[in-house]
Structure formats: structure tokens, C-alpha cells
Motif scaffolding. Structure first.
Motif, short mmCIF file in Angstrom:
data_model
loop_
_atom_site.label_atom_id
_atom_site.label_comp_id
_atom_site.label_asym_id
_atom_site.label_seq_id
_atom_site.Cartn_x
_atom_site.Cartn_y
_atom_site.Cartn_z
N ARG A 257 23.84 7.97 40.79
CA ARG A 257 22.66 8.50 41.48
C ARG A 257 21.55 8.66 40.45
O ARG A 257 21.80 8.74 39.25
CB ARG A 257 22.97 9.86 42.11
CG ARG A 257 24.09 9.74 43.10
CD ARG A 257 24.56 11.00 43.79
NE ARG A 257 24.12 12.25 43.26
CZ ARG A 257 23.70 13.28 44.02
NH1 ARG A 257 23.62 13.13 45.33
NH2 ARG A 257 23.37 14.41 43.48
N VAL A 258 20.31 8.70 40.95
CA VAL A 258 19.18 8.93 40.05
C VAL A 258 18.37 10.11 40.59
O VAL A 258 18.18 10.25 41.81
CB VAL A 258 18.30 7.68 39.89
CG1 VAL A 258 17.55 7.34 41.17
CG2 VAL A 258 17.31 7.85 38.74
N SER A 259 17.93 10.97 39.68
CA SER A 259 17.11 12.12 40.06
C SER A 259 15.80 11.64 40.68
O SER A 259 15.35 10.52 40.41
CB SER A 259 16.79 12.97 38.83
OG SER A 259 17.99 13.47 38.28
N THR A 260 15.21 12.49 41.50
CA THR A 260 13.93 12.12 42.13
C THR A 260 12.94 13.28 41.99
O THR A 260 13.35 14.44 41.85
CB THR A 260 14.12 11.81 43.64
OG1 THR A 260 14.71 12.95 44.25
CG2 THR A 260 14.98 10.60 43.86
N VAL A 261 11.66 12.95 42.05
CA VAL A 261 10.63 14.01 41.97
C VAL A 261 9.72 13.92 43.19
O VAL A 261 9.64 12.87 43.84
CB VAL A 261 9.77 13.86 40.69
CG1 VAL A 261 10.53 14.34 39.48
CG2 VAL A 261 9.26 12.45 40.50
N ASP A 262 9.04 15.03 43.48
CA ASP A 262 8.10 15.03 44.59
C ASP A 262 6.68 14.77 44.06
O ASP A 262 6.47 14.63 42.85
CB ASP A 262 8.17 16.34 45.39
CG ASP A 262 7.83 17.55 44.53
OD1 ASP A 262 7.31 17.36 43.40
OD2 ASP A 262 8.07 18.68 44.97
N ARG A 263 5.75 14.75 44.97
CA ARG A 263 4.37 14.39 44.60
C ARG A 263 3.78 15.37 43.59
O ARG A 263 3.06 14.95 42.66
CB ARG A 263 3.51 14.32 45.87
CG ARG A 263 2.12 13.86 45.56
CD ARG A 263 1.33 13.47 46.77
NE ARG A 263 -0.03 13.21 46.36
CZ ARG A 263 -0.97 12.75 47.13
NH1 ARG A 263 -0.72 12.46 48.38
NH2 ARG A 263 -2.21 12.56 46.66
N ALA A 264 4.09 16.66 43.74
CA ALA A 264 3.53 17.65 42.81
C ALA A 264 3.98 17.36 41.38
O ALA A 264 3.21 17.50 40.42
CB ALA A 264 3.96 19.05 43.23
N ARG A 265 5.26 16.94 41.24
CA ARG A 265 5.77 16.67 39.89
C ARG A 265 5.14 15.38 39.31
O ARG A 265 4.95 15.26 38.10
CB ARG A 265 7.31 16.57 39.94
CG ARG A 265 7.97 16.56 38.56
CD ARG A 265 7.68 17.84 37.80
NE ARG A 265 8.08 17.79 36.39
CZ ARG A 265 7.36 17.25 35.42
NH1 ARG A 265 6.19 16.68 35.70
NH2 ARG A 265 7.77 17.27 34.18
N VAL A 266 4.80 14.45 40.22
CA VAL A 266 4.12 13.23 39.74
C VAL A 266 2.72 13.60 39.24
O VAL A 266 2.25 13.10 38.21
CB VAL A 266 4.04 12.16 40.86
CG1 VAL A 266 3.32 10.91 40.37
CG2 VAL A 266 5.44 11.81 41.36
#
Ligand code: NAP
Length: 475
Positions: free
Chosen positions: A32-41
């Protein structure tokens, strides 16, 4: 199952939210790979902007040394990275190794190019003035890459961006993020200043929206489908954000009766079947001059039948699985459509029976009518439609009858014809007696709906530089 982290502002970030990564040879998730949301981008863009202030001041020579160190790290871990490419993408291991090799070459080429962001001095027309043209890094760049060459297509953006003095945020494809995680480990080991390179994953539309709408992100370099490219063009309009777009292809191959037949068959095989047909510069349609049509087909079909299909990790495998079930369904649809419209199926034509994973038989179709889907759309599978032609002008006209214009191939020993083809084929890259034209020092990109701009070569770094005219009053 291991969850891989993302690389943000010089640190490794594991998130509870993660996407599964599927091995196309088994159809099963293996990591699996971690994911980020728009705020973290958004935070990543701000960190990249902070890093840019210092990174742009680093000399080109020193930036190049960082790139050389990344290349060295990648070389050291070549087998491991190639294995990861095969696991997440399915391509045969030898082709994964070749992809790592090409990535290393790109890094080394741009390491040297970093010293050469030359401007120029232009003679003045008015007394008391001098004119200088200087090139400066644009700023924070977003790099969005596809799954078919999961490592090298990201490197093709990251290396020139860093060489130019930009900082860069890489977003790999959902299906193949892990070779980029290993690449980020190489960047980390090369001790690049924090924030100069970051790796994100997650919702493509959220990440894309942030890169498009955040004014601190000064440039987006994208490789992927024409449809997503069109979405980005629309999204870039309000901020007038510069885009480099490497989009889809539908390459024709022209084989003339004066060609060396063995070389033409070999070249067409590589152009068609490399990466299991899932290459943007893959041969999609093969046109053969009528007097050699039968002979070409005999040899080409014999070679296609001899291709070894299997899990890319097995030795001697030449054709791996397709990326997913949708790709398998599209391949079947293209074959059935061609046969329905009158094509002859000479070999292959269906998913590999009794095998898990997304395997499709190497397929050759003859006498395929121009209305066939495989003659108009990007097939992205090991399917070769072949047809006969009578005249050079007719072959060129049929080759150009496409909205795409990424690459084209021709096999001929007639020098005058070769020049006519160079001048008249509507494609950004033309392989004449060459089925693999890509190389670090030459521009890569398409015309028509295959995209805007060029990667690799001097043009590839120019894509991350602003050109400024300085008019200097000295009177
Ligand atoms: P794709 O669906 O367009 O995806 C490419 C990348 O764009 C992925 O990282 C994807 O993320 C991302 N993406 C999707 N929707 C987005 C959005 N709304 N905003 C921002 N990013 C978005 O293409 P693909 O199917 O992966 O790749 C195959 C295509 O790439 C083919 O058409 C091929 O010809 C083309 N290609 C072109 C070149 C070239 O140099 N011209 C080279 C290789 C491939 P997710 O994966 O997370 O959805």
C-alpha cells in the motif's frame, strides 16, 4: 502488507489513509502507499516555495552534483528498483532494468546540462543600450506521471526541473507509486536540501486542482492521456498556468519494399511489443508496401507467436501482463471490432486462458480497415494491425490521418524517400530504420493532440526556465 510512506519536506510521512498497489501478474494487492489530501498538498507547495529561495541560489554545477549522486544511488539499487517496477507495472524484469538504466542516463545528462542554462547577448540597435537574455528557474513545479513507465517518466520531469533550479513535487500514477518511493529514497540518500523534491499520492483530481489553482506552483509538467491533458488545459486557463503535456500517441509504421526486411520486422517488433504494447510511442498501425506484404506478415507472425508471455519476474519472459482488467477488456474489444469489420486474425486475439492476472496473447491482424478502432484509437496492448499500401503518398496520407502525432516509424533504404518522410510525416519523433528513437539528448514530444512542449534535451530543461530580456541603459 507493507505501507510505503510519502516524502514531504525532507521527511517520511506515513498516513492512515493508503491506496493498495496491485501486481498485474496476479491481480492481487501486494503493498500500500500512503496518501495525502489537498490541504497537505498545499503545505507541500508552500514548503517547495520556501526551498526554492535557497535552491535557485545553488550553482548549476552543485545542482548537477546532487543529480549525479541520485543517479549513483539509483545505480546501486538498480535490481531492487527494477523488481519494484515489474511488481507494480508487470513489465519483464529486463525491461524494468532498462527503464532504471534510462532514468540514470537522464539524471546524468541533466546533471551536466545544469551548468548550461545559457542566456545570450544581443547586439543593440540604439546607442547607449545593451541587451541581455537571461534564463531563471520558474519556481515550484508539479510533475504528474503515468503508470506505463513508472520511474523514467517521472525522472524525465524531476531531473530537468532540479537542474534548472526549480523545486518539484512528483505525483506518480495510482497504479504504480512505489518505484517513485524508491526514487525518493535515492533523493534522500543524496541529501538534497529539504523541500527541493517531494513525493505525493492520493486523489488525482484533488492534487491536480491544488497544483493548478495554487499560484505558488508556477508550472505543471504532465504525461498521460489526452483526455486528462484536456482537463488540465481547462483547469490551467484561469491562472494561465504554463503546461508541458506529453499525451497519447497512435504511431504508424511504414515498411517500403526497398527496406532491409529482417531489420524492418525486428524494428516493428520492438516498436510494437516493447512494454507489452503499453508505450505512448508504440507502433499502433503497420503499413507494408504490397510487393513485400506477404513476406513481412509471415516473418512478423512467426516472431509474434514465439514471444514468451508470463510474469515479468520469470526468466526469459518478453511480454508481461497488461496493467488492469480495463486494459484487457479494451484489447479484446479492439480485436473483436477489427475482425467484425473484415480483418483477418493471424495469431493471438484473446486473454491468456487459465491464467490469473491481465495477460493478453501477442496478436497480429491483417487487412484491417481504416475504420477499425485499433487504427484510430490508442490500443495500448500487444496487438499489431497490419495492412498493405501501394504508393508512398498514400502511405503518408494514411499515416497522418490521426489526431495524434507523437511518433512515427519508417523502414526504407532510399535516402531521398527518407527525407520526404522526415518532412511530411506529422509526428514529433520519427524513427527511420529505428524502432527505439528515445535518447536523453534529443527532444521528446508530440504534435497535434499528442501534446505541447518537449522533454529531454536542452528543450527539456528550457521547459522549467523563464526567459527574460534585460535592456541595460548605459548611455
Ligand atoms: P492518465 O489516466 O491521464 O493518468 C496519468 C496521470 O494523470 C496519473 O498520475 C493520474 O493519476 C493523473 N491524473 C488523472 N486525472 C487527473 C486530474 N484530473 N488531474 C491531475 N492529474 C490527473 O493516463 P494513464 O492511463 O495513466 O497513462 C497512459 C496514457 O499516457 C496514454 O495515453 C499514453 O499514451 C500516455 N503517455 C504519454 C507519453 C508521452 O510522453 N507523450 C508517455 C507515456 C504515456 P491517477 O493514476 O491517480 O489517476
Amino acid at each position: 502488507m507493507k505501507t510505503y510512506p510519502l516524502y514531504l519536506n525532507g521527511g517520511w510521512v506515513r498516513t492512515p489513509a493508503a491506496n493498495p498497489v496491485i501486481n498485474p501478474a496476479t491481480g492481487k494487492p501486494f503493498a500500500r502507499v500512503s496518501t495525502v489530501d489537498r490541504a497537505r498538498v498545499r503545505q507541500a507547495v508552500e514548503d517547495a516555495q520556501a526551498a526554492f529561495r535557497a535552491w535557485r541560489q545553488v550553482t548549476g554545477k552543485a545542482r548537477g552534483e546532487f543529480l549525479s549522486k541520485i543517479a549513483w544511488q539509483l545505480e546501486r539499487r538498480c535490481d531492487e528498483v527494477a523488481r519494484m517496477i515489474t511488481l507494480e507495472n508487470g513489465k519483464p524484469l529486463a525491461q524494468g532494468q532498462a527503464e532504471v538504466g534510462m532514468s540514470i542516463d537522464h539524471l546524468r545528462w541533466f546533471a551536466e546540462e545544469a551548468r548550461r542554462a545559457y542566456g545570450r547577448i544581443i547586439p543593440n540597435q540604439v546607442d547607449g543600450k545593451r541587451h541581455l537574455v537571461v534564463k531563471t528557474p520558474m519556481g515550484v513545479a508539479g510533475a504528474i506521471s503515468p503508470w506505463n513507465f513508472p520511474l523514467v517518466l517521472g525522472v524525465r520531469k524531476v531531473a530537468p526541473a532540479l537542474a534548472a533550479g526549480c523545486t518539484v513535487i512528483l505525483k506518480p500514477a495510482r497504479q504504480t507509486p512505489l518505484s517513485s518511493v524508491l526514487f525518493a529514497e535515492c533523493v534522500d540518500a543524496a541529501k538534497l536540501p529539504k523541500g527541493a523534491f517531494q513525493l505525493v499520492a492520493g486523489s488525482a483530481s484533488e492534487i491536480g486542482q491544488e497544483l493548478l489553482e495554487n499560484p505558488l506552483c508556477r508550472k505543471i509538467s504532465f504525461t498521460g492521456s489526452t483526455e486528462t491533458g484536456q482537463l488540465l488545459i481547462r483547469g490551467a486557463a484561469s491562472g494561465v498556468k504554463p503546461l508541458s503535456l506529453e499525451l497519447g500517441g497512435q504511431a504508424p509504421v511504414l515498411v517500403f519494399k526497398d527496406a532491409d526486411l529482417e531489420k524492418a520486422v525486428e524494428g516493428a517488433m520492438i516498436a510494437k511489443f516493447r512494454n507489452t504494447g503499453q508505450s505512448c510511442i508504440a507502433a499502433n498501425r503497420i503499413y507494408v508496401e504490397r510487393p513485400i506484404y506477404r513476406k513481412f506478415l509471415e516473418r512478423f507472425v512467426a516472431k509474434a507467436k514465439a514471444l514468451n508471455v508470463g510474469d515479468g519476474l520469470e526468466p526469459e519472459v518478453q511480454i508481461g501482463p497488461l496493467i488492469d482488467k480495463n486494459a484487457l477488456d479494451k484489447a479484446s474489444e479492439h480485436v473483436e471490432d477489427a475482425v467484425r469489420k473484415g480483418a483477418r486474425l493471424l495469431c493471438g486475439g484473446k486473454p491468456l486462458p487459465r491464467r490469473k492476472g491481465f495477460f493478453f496473447e501477442p496478436t497480429v491482424l491483417a487487412d484491417v480497415p481504416a475504420q477499425g478502432l485499433c487504427m484510430r484509437e490508442e490500443t495500448f496492448a500487444p496487438i499489431a494491425p497490419v495492412c498493405a499500401f501501394d504508393k508512398e503518398e498514400e502511405a503518408i496520407e494514411r499515416a497522418n490521418a490521426s489526431n495524434y502525432g507523437l511518433s512515427a516509424y519508417a523502414f526504407t533504404n532510399d535516402l531521398r524517400r527518407a527525407f520526404r518522410l522526415m518532412e511530411n510525416l506529422e509526428a514529433g519523433m520519427i524513427g527511420i530504420n529505428d524502432g527505439v528513437p528515445t535518447t536523453s539528448q534529443c527532444p521528446f514530444g508530440g504534435v497535434k493532440q499528442s501534446g505541447w512542449g518537449r522533454e529531454l534535451a536542452t528543450e527539456g530543461m528550457d521547459a522549467f526556465l523563464d526567459t527574460k530580456h534585460i535592456s541595460l541603459g548605459i548611455g
